[in-house]
Design a protein around this motif. Structure first.
Motif, PDB file in Angstrom:
ATOM      1  N   LYS A 143      28.528  43.710  43.825  1.00 53.70           N
ATOM      2  CA  LYS A 143      27.987  42.830  42.683  1.00 53.70           C
ATOM      3  C   LYS A 143      29.047  42.269  41.839  1.00 53.70           C
ATOM      4  CE  LYS A 143      23.511  45.510  42.502  1.00 53.70           C
ATOM      5  NZ  LYS A 143      22.754  46.293  41.490  1.00 53.70           N
ATOM      6  N   ARG A 144      29.900  42.979  41.523  1.00 50.68           N
ATOM      7  CA  ARG A 144      30.916  42.328  40.469  1.00 50.68           C
ATOM      8  C   ARG A 144      32.481  42.584  41.475  1.00 50.68           C
ATOM      9  NH1 ARG A 144      30.581  45.322  35.036  1.00 50.68           N
ATOM     10  NH2 ARG A 144      32.070  43.662  34.387  1.00 50.68           N
ATOM     11  N   THR A 145      32.979  41.545  41.460  1.00 50.19           N
ATOM     12  CA  THR A 145      34.236  41.390  42.707  1.00 50.19           C
ATOM     13  C   THR A 145      35.606  40.782  41.835  1.00 50.19           C
ATOM     14  OG1 THR A 145      33.644  39.209  43.348  1.00 50.19           O
ATOM     15  CG2 THR A 145      32.958  41.017  44.651  1.00 50.19           C
ATOM     16  N   ARG A 146      36.574  41.266  42.237  1.00 43.99           N
ATOM     17  CA  ARG A 146      37.770  40.901  41.924  1.00 43.99           C
ATOM     18  C   ARG A 146      38.897  41.063  43.040  1.00 43.99           C
ATOM     19  NH1 ARG A 146      40.001  43.446  36.224  1.00 43.99           N
ATOM     20  NH2 ARG A 146      38.084  42.488  35.551  1.00 43.99           N
ATOM     21  N   LEU A 147      39.622  39.665  42.998  1.00 41.11           N
ATOM     22  CA  LEU A 147      40.547  39.655  44.383  1.00 41.11           C
ATOM     23  C   LEU A 147      41.406  40.890  44.358  1.00 41.11           C
ATOM     24  CD1 LEU A 147      42.001  36.076  43.271  1.00 41.11           C
ATOM     25  CD2 LEU A 147      40.396  36.622  45.294  1.00 41.11           C
ATOM     26  N   PHE A 148      41.280  41.255  45.517  1.00 38.77           N
ATOM     27  CA  PHE A 148      42.179  42.764  46.090  1.00 38.77           C
ATOM     28  C   PHE A 148      41.431  43.771  45.459  1.00 38.77           C
ATOM     29  CE2 PHE A 148      45.809  39.710  46.705  1.00 38.77           C
ATOM     30  CZ  PHE A 148      45.844  39.794  48.055  1.00 38.77           C
ATOM     31  N   LEU A 149      40.998  43.866  44.266  1.00 37.09           N
ATOM     32  CA  LEU A 149      40.443  45.191  43.741  1.00 37.09           C
ATOM     33  C   LEU A 149      39.053  45.621  44.315  1.00 37.09           C
ATOM     34  CD1 LEU A 149      41.800  44.654  40.237  1.00 37.09           C
ATOM     35  CD2 LEU A 149      42.861  46.259  41.892  1.00 37.09           C
TER      36      LEU A 149
END
Length: 479
Positions: A143-149
């Motif tokens: 639901k909540r994304t962040r590049l690489f993480l």
């Protein structure tokens, strides 16, 4: 350029995104929550793959590949497993222009498809142990994304092993955890806490989950790798049994373990600064960049000298980039080197050539020095060794300075809710109720129960409820 990077002190989250995008490591894809890994970012992943692959194979692991698509009925065979992944599962219902008879799952992990094959392959004690790894992509509908993480699709490796006994499976689980610790600390220069996860934080379908946990520069925790003792859960679910030497039938014992491209995010947040990426030399795709400083009347002389230096450095095992692009000036190239995290750059002009010397700049400290031509190779290798060690020690010192011992729950609440945070360690009774209370009231979770803190039985009271303690835990807010 480096000037576009938001300072960490102003907005840490934006600083991280700026590093990833401006250093050309990754970019946002047209599919929400997914990313495109650019050549610079993928070069780091290739380095990680190469090193880890060798480490795995040293333990007897072989590589294989299993399908992306998994029958839905396979996932449902292991109830705890499917319950753990159901919110993140993506389902294919149509293919070839028609509705499928059985929906297919885009793998969130591969235990079920692999154990369906292990049933075909394992029949006797002679077939064990079986230790396979695959380098693959997985899909988890975050639901909540962040590049690489945290992205909907990411790259990883997942190891899956089958054993004749509980003891062999446990040994393999801890062996792979140690491989991850070694890789994180000795290659990524990322100090980690190695330990067992709490019951509520373990992998869905596992008997025990072990992890390595790192502290980022914003004092949040990053789970950098996990290793799972699966017991006989998947062996029983898929009826994988083997004939013992005595002729009886026994269920197989299992493990799984994995790390992902999340490690690139951890690498960035452990070491980088407001100028850009900082890479430990052992993981950097390029060791040295040579930046020529020239005019039209001495270009040939400078380029020839730089090319000879490039050849000599390569002959001594160094990975070298000679930036002979004539469309940009040296100052721009210096900033690009800093932005992309190349450990050492050589600044080479005609005066340096005439003096028989090179100017070296070390990326992490930006220290500049002059070294004689004959000492170039030895000095660069020395800098790389020192930089690797210094980055690890700096990160370790940071973690120690931001880890606090607590015996009073109110003080720990204040620590997480009113200060910049970090890691909190203290005695815990082992109850899910106390664990849940901390999570609800501080947003901090138990990262793990570190081996280093739990070598002996604990005498004392749980800092949350006051009952007899059984463990020393480390709490932190995490990614």
């Amino acid at each position: 350029m480096a000037e576009a990077i938001t300072p960490r002190s102003k907005d840490y989250a934006q600083w991280y995104v700026d590093i990833v995008t401006h250093a050309k490591l990754a970019d946002y894809s047209p599919v929400k929550g997914s990313m495109v890994i650019r050549p610079r970012g993928y070069a780091i992943w290739e380095r990680m793959q190469s090193i880890l692959d060798d480490l795995f194979k040293e333990t007897g692991v072989q590589n294989a590949y299993f399908p992306l698509l998994i029958p839905q009925s396979f996932l449902e065979k292991e109830k705890e497993h499917v319950d753990g992944f159901s919110p993140e599962v993506a389902v294919v219902t149509h293919g070839g222009g028609a509705k499928l008879e059985e929906p297919l799952i885009l793998r969130p992990t591969s235990e079920t498809i692999i154990w369906s094959m292990y049933k075909k392959w394992i029949h006797s004690w002679r077939d064990l142990p079986l230790a396979l790894n695959q380098w693959a992509n997985v899909i988890r509908w975050e639901k909540r994304t962040r590049l690489f993480l945290r992205t909907t699709e990411f790259l990883w490796q997942e190891g899956h092993t089958a054993h004749a006994t509980r003891e062999e499976a446990q040994q393999r689980t801890l062996q792979m955890l140690e491989v991850y610790r070694h890789f994180a600390e000795d290659y990524l220069a990322m100090p980690v806490l190695t330990g067992i996860k709490s019951e509520s934080e373990k992998f869905a379908g596992a008997e025990y989950t072990y992890s390595i946990e790192a502290m980022m520069q914003d004092k949040k925790a990053l789970q950098a790798g996990t290793s799972h003792d699966l017991g006989q859960n998947f062996g029983n679910s898929f009826d994988v049994r083997y004939q013992t030497k005595e002729g009886t039938l026994e269920s197989v014992w299992a493990t799984s373990w994995g790390v992902s491209t999340r490690l690139i995010g951890g690498l960035i947040m452990t070491h980088s600064d407001d100028r850009g990426l900082v890479l430990p030399p052992k993981i950097a795709p390029i060791d040295v960049a040579i930046i020529p400083i020239f005019r039209s009347n001495n270009k040939a002389k400078v380029f020839e000298f730089a090319q000879r230096a490039q050849h000599d450095l390569k002959e001594h095992g160094l990975r070298v980039f000679f930036d002979n692009d004539e469309s940009t000036n040296p100052g721009w190239k210096f900033a690009e080197c800093e932005l992309s995290g190349i450990p050492v750059r050589i600044e080479l002009g005609e005066r340096d050539i005439d003096a028989g010397q090179f100017v070296l700049v070390r990326r992490d400290t930006l220290e500049k020095e002059t070294v004689a031509k004959d000492a170039l190779v030895a000095r660069i290798k020395e800098i790389l060794v020192n930089m690797q060690a210094d980055l690890y020690q700096k990160a370790l010192t940071f973690r120690k300075e931001n880890t606090y011992e607590f015996t009073d729950y109110a003080q720990m609440q204040h620590f997480f809710n009113e200060t910049a945070g970090g890691f909190a360690q203290g005695l815990w009774c082992g109850s899910a109720q106390c664990e849940s209370k901390v999570k609800n009231e501080t947003k901090a979770t138990i990262r793990n129960l570190p081996f280093s803190l739990n070598q002996h039985p604990h005498q004392g009271k749980c800092l949350i409820c006051g009952e007899k303690a059984s463990h020393k835990a480390v709490w932190g807010r995490s990614y």
